[in-house]
Scaffold this active site. Structure first.
Site, PDB file in Angstrom:
ATOM      1  CB  SER A 410      64.940 -31.029 -23.091  1.00 33.43           C
ATOM      2  OG  SER A 410      65.099 -30.346 -24.298  1.00 33.43           O
ATOM      3  CG  HIS A 431      65.091 -34.171 -19.876  1.00 28.02           C
ATOM      4  ND1 HIS A 431      64.404 -33.124 -19.307  1.00 28.02           N
ATOM      5  CD2 HIS A 431      66.090 -33.605 -20.593  1.00 28.02           C
ATOM      6  CE1 HIS A 431      64.963 -31.988 -19.662  1.00 28.02           C
ATOM      7  NE2 HIS A 431      65.984 -32.254 -20.435  1.00 28.02           N
ATOM      8  CD  GLU A 443      62.093 -33.373 -16.122  1.00 28.01           C
ATOM      9  OE1 GLU A 443      61.326 -32.642 -15.502  1.00 28.01           O
ATOM     10  OE2 GLU A 443      62.332 -33.191 -17.334  1.00 28.01           O
ATOM     11  CG  ASN A 481      63.570 -27.850 -19.774  1.00 32.28           C
ATOM     12  OD1 ASN A 481      64.290 -27.357 -18.916  1.00 32.28           O
ATOM     13  ND2 ASN A 481      64.023 -28.633 -20.725  1.00 32.28           N
TER      14      ASN A 481
END
Ligand code: CAA
Length: 692
Positions: A410, A431, A443, A481
């Site tokens: 991540s 991801h 992702e 993130n």
């Protein structure tokens, strides 16, 4: 005449065919052609019945969404339907593929509907922030009853032909040649002199006004999770009009509500997401690259993520091997997977057979050699660079040539992992978001050495798994993130300045997020972020102290909130309030109350600013990609169109000014407006102007 609609005759049956690829959307030219040919067929003495069918992969999948927001052009879909209804000759709709929105409304205007077995029928307008605008809310309940119509219209989910047949929406299922079957059906109708009852006149299935209390109760049940969205409320109003008003007036009411919604911000935002979602998986410089076929998959790691990813493959019909070196972890992981499936089946979400089939597609082993015949391997081990590097080096020795090696990291650097193999071109990031079998975002992280074929394969696999792939570049935390990190920092800062966890969470749920950051942290486990922060030398003043006290969130019944035994409802905790007050005092911060709007701006504007940096760095290709990531991965309200679309709607100059004020008070450099944001604001432009 329009070339998109043509007519032929099969003896005494006229067959009108719409051919507007890819999905036969009912754009202006289609409506013109259809109206013209329907009128001609009706006026032709040699024609005794009409079949309306479509070429290509589907019957009409709806109105043309690109026409929304522009002035409507005559004839509308309503006019076409009224011409069909006025026909004294039977008109039969021959349905296949996805008969959606305006397409289903067209079919509802015909006297009969026949369908190929795999046809999906639905009114998905609610997902675009609108309601059906060509009679769908008035005709569907007259045909299938209010309960089913309400469920279909408020969920936007289609039903399959067999279910539609039972419900009375489809008169006959046609196996084999659909158009030939529809012609035969039409001839039978003529021969049997079947009465041509219009759906608009079939009031008998509508609940009478004394059932309104039941209607309102059912509607309240459907809209309780609508959270600020206008379309569900309007859909209920239109359906209510079907019960309380004569047909013609109900139709008028529906049209008014539709026009109001289609011109509104929410629908504009949802259309933006509809198209952005399709764009996000497109990468211009790999056009033409061929995706590898994936018949077998492997997942390394049987933890929460690994198990969830394996379920995605099993659900999509792809056999998958889960590898974990720890026999205990493996057994526990596979157990969790089986329990998840059983729960879904118990809730009626899966048949027992389908549940067994899915479970049967997942096997587990502690032997890494088992990945040798997989076409794609997804590493989902502990989030630690050393551990992952080791796994990649070992996979490199086993995985077959041509297979894709993906990491579910991540935030770690994909390029470093690629360098741990002899085939950096085969390495890519995939991801997934937790819970992986539920969250739709994927992702897809393109490394410096990822080959076009590898990237194309990751995207194609993502789509096959029912995910929304968005391609991003390598940086710490990628797009989602990296932006989330700013929000977390800001949320803690707000606590010290005077807000309480429930104020911050309340402001964000009021904005339309399903959950605020603190309730979310409690759910995910505060220890997870704590461990990551410690590893990289970061701190979070309140969360760190909570963890030091053993308050990890829901799993310890205490975190930012208090949880009563067996309950997942967060309750404010005086101990936490005291901790916040003490920490602020130690730091010499004078706390004062913060308003909802202020909290929302403080949380979202720095994130948007980071989004601008991400765009300038090319980590995301388009502003819409960032929006898709936030809507599908982080619960950003779809009716606000994602953070960048929302920023445009607020105005970038305002956001720039507010950021400058934040930077002044917090002294945080990250609050200084990003150059791209400054430039766009100065030019009075939005992020949307960068598209293309
Ligand atoms: N209008 C315009 N373009 C559309 C469209 C529509 N209704 N539906 C799909 N498209 C376009 C897509 O943007 C895509 O374009 P690109 O190839 O340029 O990206 C292309 O058609 C193919 O679509 P998908 O990639 O989504 O193909 P798919 O096979 O995965 O899915 C589908 C097909 C199920 C029909 C899906 O496209 C879909 O759900 N479409 C929207 C259906 C819908 O919402 N219809 C209701 C419209 S509103 C309405 O009808 C209101 C009314 O009552 C008047």
């Amino acid at each position: 005449m329009s070339e998109l609609v043509s007519m032929r005759t099969d003896d005494d049956v006229a067959v009108i065919t719409i051919d507007n690829p890819p999905v036969n959307a009912m754009k202006y030219e289609v409506r013109v052609g259809l109206l013209d040919l329907v009128s001609r067929a009706i006026g032709d003495a040699g024609v005794s019945a009409v079949v309306v069918a479509c070429a290509g992969r589907t019957f009409v999948a709806g109105a043309d969404i690109t026409e929304f927001g522009k002035p409507p052009r005559q004839p509308t879909g309503i006019a076409v339907i009224e011409a069909i209804e006025a026909s004294g000759k039977p008109v039969v709709a021959a349905l296949h593929g996805t008969t959606l929105g305006g397409g289903l409304e067209l079919a509802l205007g015909c006297h009969f509907r026949v369908a190929a077995p795999g046809t999906r029928l639905g009114l998905p307008e609610i997902k675009l922030g609108i309601i059906p605008g060509a009679g769908g809310t008035q005709r569907l309940p007259r045909l299938v009853g209010m309960e089913k119509a309400m469920a279909m219209i408020l969920s936007g989910e289609p039903i399959l032909a067999p279910e539609a047949h039972v419900a009375g929406l489809v008169d006959e299922i046609i196996e084999g040649d659909l158009v030939a079957g529809a012609i035969a059906f039409a001839r039978r109708v003529v021969a049997e002199k079947r009465p041509l009852v219009l759906v608009r006149n079939r009031d008998e299935r509508l609940a009478t006004p004394h059932h309104l209390a039941a209607f309102d109760a059912a509607a309240a049940n459907h809209t309780k999770r609508a959270r600020g969205q206008n379309a569900p409320v309007a859909a209920v109003a239109a359906l209510r009009a079907a019960v309380t008003l004569p047909f013609a007036e109900g139709l008028k009411r529906e049209r008014e509500l539709f026009l109001e919604l289609v011109a509104g911000d929410q629908s504009e935002a949802q259309r933006h997401i509809f198209f952005a979602e399709r764009e996000a998986a497109k990468v211009p410089d790999i056009a033409g690259a061929r995706a590898h076929e994936v018949q077998r998959a492997a997942v390394i790691g049987a933890g929460t993520m690994g198990g969830g990813i394996a379920m995605c493959f099993a659900n999509a019909g792809i056999p998958v091997t889960v590898v974990d070196t720890g026999a205990d972890v493996l057994a526990r992981g596979l157990d969790v997977v089986r329990r998840n499936y059983r729960n879904t089946a118990a809730r009626g979400g899966l048949t027992a057979n389908e549940m067994e089939a899915r479970i049967g597609r997942i096997d587990g082993t502690t032997d890494l050699a088992a990945v040798a015949d997989a076409d794609i391997v997804i590493e989902a081990v502990f989030e630690d660079m050393g551990v992952k590097q080791d796994v990649f080096a070992r996979l490199d020795r086993i995985v077959k040539p041509g297979a894709v090696i993906a990491s579910n990291t991540s935030y770690l650097d994909i390029d470093v992992l690629a360098r741990n193999t002899t085939r950096p071109q085969a390495v890519v990031g995939m991801h997934f978001f937790s819970p992986a079998n539920v969250m739709r975002l994927l992702e897809v992280v393109r490394g410096a050495t990822t080959s076009p074929e590898t990237l194309a394969t990751a995207i194609a696999v993502g789509r096959k798994l029912g995910k929304v792939p968005a391609v991003v570049g390598v940086c710490h935390g990628f797009v989602g993130n990296r932006m989330l990190r700013l929000r977390s920092v800001e949320a803690e800062r707000l606590l010290l300045e005077g807000a309480l966890p429930q104020d911050v969470d309340g402001a964000l749920t009021g904005f339309g997020f399903p959950m605020g950051p603190f309730a979310m942290g409690d759910l995910a486990g505060l220890d997870v972020g704590w461990r990551i922060r410690k590893a990289v030398g970061l701190t979070a003043p309140i969360a760190d102290q909570l963890c030091e006290r053993g308050r990890y969130g829901q799993k310890t019944s205490r975190g930012f909130y208090l949880y009563e035994p067996g309950s997942r409802t967060p309750k404010p905790d005086p101990e936490v309030e005291q901790l916040i007050a003490d920490t602020a005092a130690q730091r010499g911060i004078a706390r004062s109350a913060l308003g909802k709007d202020e909290i929302v701006e403080r949380l979202l504007f720095p994130m948007i600013n980071e989004g601008a940096r991400i765009l300038r760095e090319g980590i995301a290709r388009r502003a819409g990609d960032i929006d898709v990531i936030w809507v599908y991965g982080y619960g950003f309200p779809v009716y606000r169109g994602g953070p960048m679309h929302y920023a445009d709607s607020v105005g970038l100059a305002y956001i720039r000014d507010r950021l400058m004020a934040f930077a002044h008070t917090t002294g945080d450099d990250r609050h200084r407006p990003a150059p791209l944001l400054e430039e766009l604001a100065a030019a009075r432009k939005g992020f949307a102007s960068l598209a293309g």
